[in-house]
Design a protein around this motif. Structure first.
Motif, PDB file in Angstrom:
ATOM      1  N   ASN A  84       0.811  -1.221   0.000  1.00  0.00           N
ATOM      2  CA  ASN A  84       0.000   0.000   0.000  1.00  0.00           C
ATOM      3  C   ASN A  84       0.842   1.269   0.000  1.00  0.00           C
ATOM      4  O   ASN A  84       0.350   2.345   0.338  1.00  0.00           O
ATOM      5  CB  ASN A  84      -0.953   0.006   1.203  1.00  0.00           C
ATOM      6  CG  ASN A  84      -0.196  -0.180   2.520  1.00  0.00           C
ATOM      7  OD1 ASN A  84       0.993   0.125   2.610  1.00  0.00           O
ATOM      8  ND2 ASN A  84      -0.891  -0.687   3.536  1.00  0.00           N
ATOM      9  N   THR A  85       2.120   1.151  -0.381  1.00  0.00           N
ATOM     10  CA  THR A  85       3.005   2.330  -0.372  1.00  0.00           C
ATOM     11  C   THR A  85       2.470   3.427  -1.275  1.00  0.00           C
ATOM     12  O   THR A  85       2.472   4.612  -0.904  1.00  0.00           O
ATOM     13  CB  THR A  85       4.424   1.937  -0.814  1.00  0.00           C
ATOM     14  OG1 THR A  85       4.903   0.890   0.012  1.00  0.00           O
ATOM     15  CG2 THR A  85       5.363   3.124  -0.724  1.00  0.00           C
ATOM     16  N   TRP A 118      -0.454   5.560   0.474  1.00  0.00           N
ATOM     17  CA  TRP A 118      -0.232   6.559   1.523  1.00  0.00           C
ATOM     18  C   TRP A 118       0.782   7.633   1.131  1.00  0.00           C
ATOM     19  O   TRP A 118       0.812   8.710   1.721  1.00  0.00           O
ATOM     20  CB  TRP A 118       0.172   5.895   2.851  1.00  0.00           C
ATOM     21  CG  TRP A 118       1.503   5.174   2.867  1.00  0.00           C
ATOM     22  CD1 TRP A 118       1.711   3.860   2.607  1.00  0.00           C
ATOM     23  CD2 TRP A 118       2.773   5.743   3.170  1.00  0.00           C
ATOM     24  NE1 TRP A 118       3.045   3.554   2.730  1.00  0.00           N
ATOM     25  CE2 TRP A 118       3.725   4.688   3.085  1.00  0.00           C
ATOM     26  CE3 TRP A 118       3.227   7.008   3.519  1.00  0.00           C
ATOM     27  CZ2 TRP A 118       5.082   4.883   3.323  1.00  0.00           C
ATOM     28  CZ3 TRP A 118       4.567   7.205   3.764  1.00  0.00           C
ATOM     29  CH2 TRP A 118       5.481   6.157   3.666  1.00  0.00           C
ATOM     30  N   ARG A 144      -9.418  -2.817   7.046  1.00  0.00           N
ATOM     31  CA  ARG A 144      -8.120  -3.034   7.675  1.00  0.00           C
ATOM     32  C   ARG A 144      -7.010  -2.380   6.855  1.00  0.00           C
ATOM     33  O   ARG A 144      -6.128  -1.715   7.409  1.00  0.00           O
ATOM     34  CB  ARG A 144      -7.854  -4.535   7.803  1.00  0.00           C
ATOM     35  CG  ARG A 144      -6.555  -4.856   8.545  1.00  0.00           C
ATOM     36  CD  ARG A 144      -6.320  -6.348   8.578  1.00  0.00           C
ATOM     37  NE  ARG A 144      -6.155  -6.874   7.210  1.00  0.00           N
ATOM     38  CZ  ARG A 144      -5.003  -6.818   6.540  1.00  0.00           C
ATOM     39  NH1 ARG A 144      -3.933  -6.250   7.087  1.00  0.00           N
ATOM     40  NH2 ARG A 144      -4.919  -7.303   5.317  1.00  0.00           N
ATOM     41  N   GLN A 145      -7.060  -2.552   5.545  1.00  0.00           N
ATOM     42  CA  GLN A 145      -6.057  -1.928   4.679  1.00  0.00           C
ATOM     43  C   GLN A 145      -6.161  -0.402   4.714  1.00  0.00           C
ATOM     44  O   GLN A 145      -5.151   0.309   4.706  1.00  0.00           O
ATOM     45  CB  GLN A 145      -6.223  -2.431   3.244  1.00  0.00           C
ATOM     46  CG  GLN A 145      -5.829  -3.887   3.035  1.00  0.00           C
ATOM     47  CD  GLN A 145      -6.112  -4.349   1.622  1.00  0.00           C
ATOM     48  OE1 GLN A 145      -7.219  -4.150   1.096  1.00  0.00           O
ATOM     49  NE2 GLN A 145      -5.130  -4.969   0.997  1.00  0.00           N
ATOM     50  N   LYS A 171      -7.256   1.458   7.212  1.00  0.00           N
ATOM     51  CA  LYS A 171      -6.694   1.928   8.477  1.00  0.00           C
ATOM     52  C   LYS A 171      -5.169   1.906   8.426  1.00  0.00           C
ATOM     53  O   LYS A 171      -4.518   2.815   8.949  1.00  0.00           O
ATOM     54  CB  LYS A 171      -7.186   1.052   9.636  1.00  0.00           C
ATOM     55  CG  LYS A 171      -8.644   1.273   9.997  1.00  0.00           C
ATOM     56  CD  LYS A 171      -9.054   0.374  11.161  1.00  0.00           C
ATOM     57  CE  LYS A 171     -10.509   0.604  11.544  1.00  0.00           C
ATOM     58  NZ  LYS A 171     -10.938  -0.289  12.673  1.00  0.00           N
ATOM     59  N   ASN A 172      -4.633   0.881   7.797  1.00  0.00           N
ATOM     60  CA  ASN A 172      -3.176   0.777   7.686  1.00  0.00           C
ATOM     61  C   ASN A 172      -2.609   1.930   6.855  1.00  0.00           C
ATOM     62  O   ASN A 172      -1.566   2.517   7.196  1.00  0.00           O
ATOM     63  CB  ASN A 172      -2.812  -0.562   7.060  1.00  0.00           C
ATOM     64  CG  ASN A 172      -1.341  -0.901   7.215  1.00  0.00           C
ATOM     65  OD1 ASN A 172      -0.674  -0.392   8.120  1.00  0.00           O
ATOM     66  ND2 ASN A 172      -0.836  -1.753   6.351  1.00  0.00           N
ATOM     67  N   VAL A 173      -3.292   2.279   5.774  1.00  0.00           N
ATOM     68  CA  VAL A 173      -2.871   3.403   4.931  1.00  0.00           C
ATOM     69  C   VAL A 173      -2.912   4.706   5.720  1.00  0.00           C
ATOM     70  O   VAL A 173      -1.970   5.522   5.666  1.00  0.00           O
ATOM     71  CB  VAL A 173      -3.765   3.503   3.676  1.00  0.00           C
ATOM     72  CG1 VAL A 173      -3.505   4.808   2.944  1.00  0.00           C
ATOM     73  CG2 VAL A 173      -3.513   2.322   2.753  1.00  0.00           C
ATOM     74  N   ARG A 229      -2.784   5.112   8.996  1.00  0.00           N
ATOM     75  CA  ARG A 229      -1.753   5.119  10.041  1.00  0.00           C
ATOM     76  C   ARG A 229      -0.391   5.499   9.476  1.00  0.00           C
ATOM     77  O   ARG A 229       0.330   6.315  10.055  1.00  0.00           O
ATOM     78  CB  ARG A 229      -1.673   3.749  10.705  1.00  0.00           C
ATOM     79  CG  ARG A 229      -2.868   3.395  11.585  1.00  0.00           C
ATOM     80  CD  ARG A 229      -2.573   2.186  12.441  1.00  0.00           C
ATOM     81  NE  ARG A 229      -3.782   1.687  13.078  1.00  0.00           N
ATOM     82  CZ  ARG A 229      -4.463   0.620  12.679  1.00  0.00           C
ATOM     83  NH1 ARG A 229      -4.024  -0.082  11.624  1.00  0.00           N
ATOM     84  NH2 ARG A 229      -5.546   0.233  13.308  1.00  0.00           N
ATOM     85  N   LYS A 230      -0.033   4.915   8.333  1.00  0.00           N
ATOM     86  CA  LYS A 230       1.269   5.224   7.734  1.00  0.00           C
ATOM     87  C   LYS A 230       1.330   6.667   7.248  1.00  0.00           C
ATOM     88  O   LYS A 230       2.342   7.342   7.392  1.00  0.00           O
ATOM     89  CB  LYS A 230       1.546   4.261   6.574  1.00  0.00           C
ATOM     90  CG  LYS A 230       1.835   2.834   7.004  1.00  0.00           C
ATOM     91  CD  LYS A 230       2.135   1.941   5.827  1.00  0.00           C
ATOM     92  CE  LYS A 230       2.459   0.511   6.266  1.00  0.00           C
ATOM     93  NZ  LYS A 230       2.753  -0.370   5.106  1.00  0.00           N
ATOM     94  N   THR A 269      -5.805   9.425  13.916  1.00  0.00           N
ATOM     95  CA  THR A 269      -6.069   8.326  12.982  1.00  0.00           C
ATOM     96  C   THR A 269      -7.520   7.862  13.081  1.00  0.00           C
ATOM     97  O   THR A 269      -8.151   7.560  12.063  1.00  0.00           O
ATOM     98  CB  THR A 269      -5.123   7.143  13.254  1.00  0.00           C
ATOM     99  OG1 THR A 269      -5.228   6.733  14.625  1.00  0.00           O
ATOM    100  CG2 THR A 269      -3.679   7.511  12.956  1.00  0.00           C
ATOM    101  N   TYR A 324     -10.205   8.274  10.064  1.00  0.00           N
ATOM    102  CA  TYR A 324     -10.899   7.087   9.527  1.00  0.00           C
ATOM    103  C   TYR A 324     -12.411   7.287   9.557  1.00  0.00           C
ATOM    104  O   TYR A 324     -13.114   6.921   8.594  1.00  0.00           O
ATOM    105  CB  TYR A 324     -10.501   5.854  10.336  1.00  0.00           C
ATOM    106  CG  TYR A 324     -11.210   4.597   9.906  1.00  0.00           C
ATOM    107  CD1 TYR A 324     -10.840   3.935   8.729  1.00  0.00           C
ATOM    108  CD2 TYR A 324     -12.246   4.078  10.671  1.00  0.00           C
ATOM    109  CE1 TYR A 324     -11.499   2.783   8.327  1.00  0.00           C
ATOM    110  CE2 TYR A 324     -12.909   2.933  10.269  1.00  0.00           C
ATOM    111  CZ  TYR A 324     -12.536   2.287   9.093  1.00  0.00           C
ATOM    112  OH  TYR A 324     -13.195   1.147   8.697  1.00  0.00           O
TER     113      TYR A 324
END
Length: 654
Positions: A269-270, A273, A577-578, A580-582, A584-585, A643, A647
């Motif tokens: 997912n680089t 973000w 989930r993905q 949220k991960n994006v 957060r980063k 975050t 979201y």
């Protein structure tokens, strides 16, 4: 529908948008009222020894706190005005004038201010007891604080926040008048362009920061600060501010650009973000620079004030090491003072009568002491035996052992105490009826007599004292005038102010007679440093809320603008989930660099310019790291909450 009805409906419709604004206003009222009420709390006034100084200090600090609150609230208001430009455009289209919109905003401000004032005063009154107890604890006074709602504090707080409402209305009017109708409709449709980055400028930003850190770490004793202090200060300022700005403007953009060129850029997912961050750099540079510098300022303020508070307890004893000391007077006067001390509630632990030789310096006093202007023009020579006798009574490990023409100069408060190695000893010449030259073996950060004091004016001047060998003292005894001193150690010296006033009144009947008392300075120093720490805590609290608001508003605006992009990501199969991960980063890249730079800026300055000056006080380094650790935890809380807010906003239905 009247403007008042429209205002009430508007507040109800935008209640979530107003929640943080209302919370900010309530917080401001609580802090302003709590702080102001301290000045009118009778329990606190009864406990203080220096009421006038306290009231003046609280009044000044209250003004500073309110000015900070003004900037804090104005920033929040400017955010709301930008968020509501489209709404104001609709009002203009329907025929409302700019003046009517401003009146509506004024009604809204008065409505929120009224709620904030009532809620803040109630909560502030309840908290005033807690903060009053905290202040008494800092001052080490055992005083019970009652719950109170001083009328003066309520009226002053209400008046100040009505003034703030007027200032906010003026700001709103200016913002509405400066924007065209077409801009109001398209205010949220503008998009940032990725900033052009240069590897050369990116590296230059690191060089600027490195230059600033190198100059700071060179220490104030280095050639840079001794000979080129002004230029060094300018270079450090440019390095910190300019380096921080270019770091976020160029280095961060260059780093994101480098990531985009990496072969694994489209893996994981680089790309998700980093892509939006590249477009946000232009708009976020000032915010991130502000957060870094502001974080550093908050940490430096709290570290400096806490160090100052901790040091004061020991520093008073170092500046005025004798509980009561005065120049020996006539025998009858000395006996009168002795009887006065014995009849007081303060037990005499020891009483010494010491003699010294009064000489004039020939060599420049800068060689012997720091800041000679704080010392008497003559020098008092005391023998090694006399000095060591007093040191033993104090229980300090500061004794000396001298021989021949060796001497130790007592330069209490020196930033550069030094023990000279054989062959490096400086020569210092004094004059009596003849000249005598001593070899200085040490410049000691210690006091034999300490500052002359006054119950009203605190510290005045301190005697310049040299300790010389017993043999040298004996040789000079017939060639110099002598001066004797009565030195007392008493019990409960902290609370000997009344006794000190009585003794001082007797001693000062002899013009120019030396007098020094620990109690004259202790309460002033402790009350002053406690108030400074207490006030700084309030300022830091407001500053943290302001910083939280800056971060919150920035994330709220960006999340609102990017809601459509995240909606597209959901449609193409990106799960929660993905997502949220994006988020957060993406936010970690925004939060982490300002925190690191803020900690670096504050640590370098505190370590090399504050801690280096108080090396004789244990535990301060750990305390500094503790303050920074608490700030890190608060900042981590900002990150986690941001975050979550981000979201929730991007997942709202359009």
């Amino acid at each position: 529908m009247s403007l008042l009805d429209l205002t009430i409906r508007n507040v109800k419709r935008n209640f979530r948008l107003y929640t943080i604004y209302l919370f900010s206003m309530i917080t401001g009222v609580i802090i302003q009222f709590t702080f102001s009420s301290l000045m009118y709390n009778e329990d606190i006034m009864d406990a203080l020894q220096n009421r006038g100084n306290f009231q003046t200090g609280v009044a000044i600090a209250s003004v500073v706190v309110f000015i900070f609150i003004i900037f804090f609230i104005l920033y929040a208001n400017s955010f709301f005005m930008r968020q509501r430009k489209k709404e104001f455009g609709m009002y203009l289209l329907y025929g409302l004038s700019e003046r009517q919109i401003t009146v509506m905003v004024f009604y809204e401000t008065l409505f929120i201010s009224a709620i904030s004032l009532v809620t803040g005063v109630l909560l502030g009154g309840l908290l005033s007891k807690l903060f009053g107890m905290l202040l008494m604890n800092l001052m080490q006074y055992d005083q019970v604080i009652s719950l109170s709602f001083p009328v003066q504090a309520m009226l002053s707080t209400a008046g100040l926040f009505f003034l703030l409402a007027l200032i906010i209305s003026v700001q709103s009017y200016i913002m509405v008048n400066r924007v065209q109708l077409t801009e109001l409709f398209h205010a949220k449709q503008r998009s940032e362009k990725p900033v052009r980055v240069s590897a050369v400028i990116a590296i230059f930003s690191l060089l600027l920061l490195g230059m600033a850190f190198a100059l700071i770490s060179s220490g104030k004793g280095s050639t840079f600060w001794q000979d080129y202090a002004t230029w060094s200060m300018i270079a450090v300022t440019i390095g910190i501010i300019g380096g921080t700005y270019l770091f976020f403007r160029q280095f961060a953009g260059w780093l994101l650009q480098a990531l985009s060129r990496h072969k694994s850029y489209h893996e994981g997912n680089t790309v998700l973000w980093t892509s939006s961050l590249r477009f946000q750099i232009r708009g976020n540079t000032l915010n991130l620079t502000f957060i870094s510098l502001f974080s550093a300022a908050i940490m430096m303020l709290m570290c400096f004030m806490t160090i100052n508070y901790k040091v004061q307890f020991d520093a008073v004893g170092r500046n005025l090491p004798n509980h009561i000391a005065f120049q020996s007077l006539e025998q009858a006067t000395n006996a009168k003072i002795d009887d006065l001390i014995k009849s007081s509630k303060h037990e005499i632990t020891f009483h010494l009568t010491h003699e010294g030789l009064v000489v004039s310096p020939v060599t420049d006093m800068h060689m012997a002491v720091d800041n000679p202007e704080y010392y008497t023009s003559d020098i008092l020579l005391v023998s090694q035996r006399t000095y060591n006798e007093l040191i033993a009574k104090r229980g300090h490990k500061q004794s000396v052992k001298l021989q021949g023409n060796e001497a130790v100069t007592l330069s209490q408060g020196s930033d550069f105490p030094k023990r000279y190695a054989p062959g490096e000893q400086s020569s210092f010449t004094v004059r009596t009826d003849t000249e005598t030259t001593f070899k200085l073996t040490e410049k000691k950060d210690y006091a034999y007599l300490g500052w002359a004091s006054d119950p009203e004016d605190s510290m005045i001047k301190k005697p310049a004292v040299f300790v010389i060998s017993d043999a040298a003292y004996q040789d000079m005894s017939g060639h110099a005038d002598t001066k004797s001193f009565e030195i007392y150690g008493i019990g409960d010296a902290r609370n000997a102010e009344e006794l000190s006033k009585q003794v001082h009144a007797i001693v000062t009947q002899t013009p120019g007679a030396y007098y020094s008392s620990f109690a004259d300075v202790y309460s002033k120093q402790i009350e002053g440093s406690s108030l400074m720490l207490f006030s700084s805590g309030f300022l830091a609290l407001i500053a943290i809320f302001a910083l939280a608001s800056v971060i919150y508003f920035k994330q709220l605006r960006e999340a609102t603008d990017e809601r459509q992009q995240y909606s597209i990501l959901r449609k193409i199969g990106v799960d929660n989930r993905q997502m949220k991960n994006v988020i957060r980063k993406q936010l970690l890249f925004v939060f982490f660099p300002p925190l690191v730079l803020g900690v670096l800026h504050s640590w370098f300055i505190i370590n090399y310019y504050i801690l280096d000056s108080v090396q004789g006080f244990p535990g301060l380094t750990g305390m500094v790291w503790g303050i920074m650790g608490v700030y890190f935890l608060i900042y981590l809380l900002f990150y986690v909450s941001s975050t979550n807010i981000y979201y929730k906003i991007v997942n709202e239905n359009d």
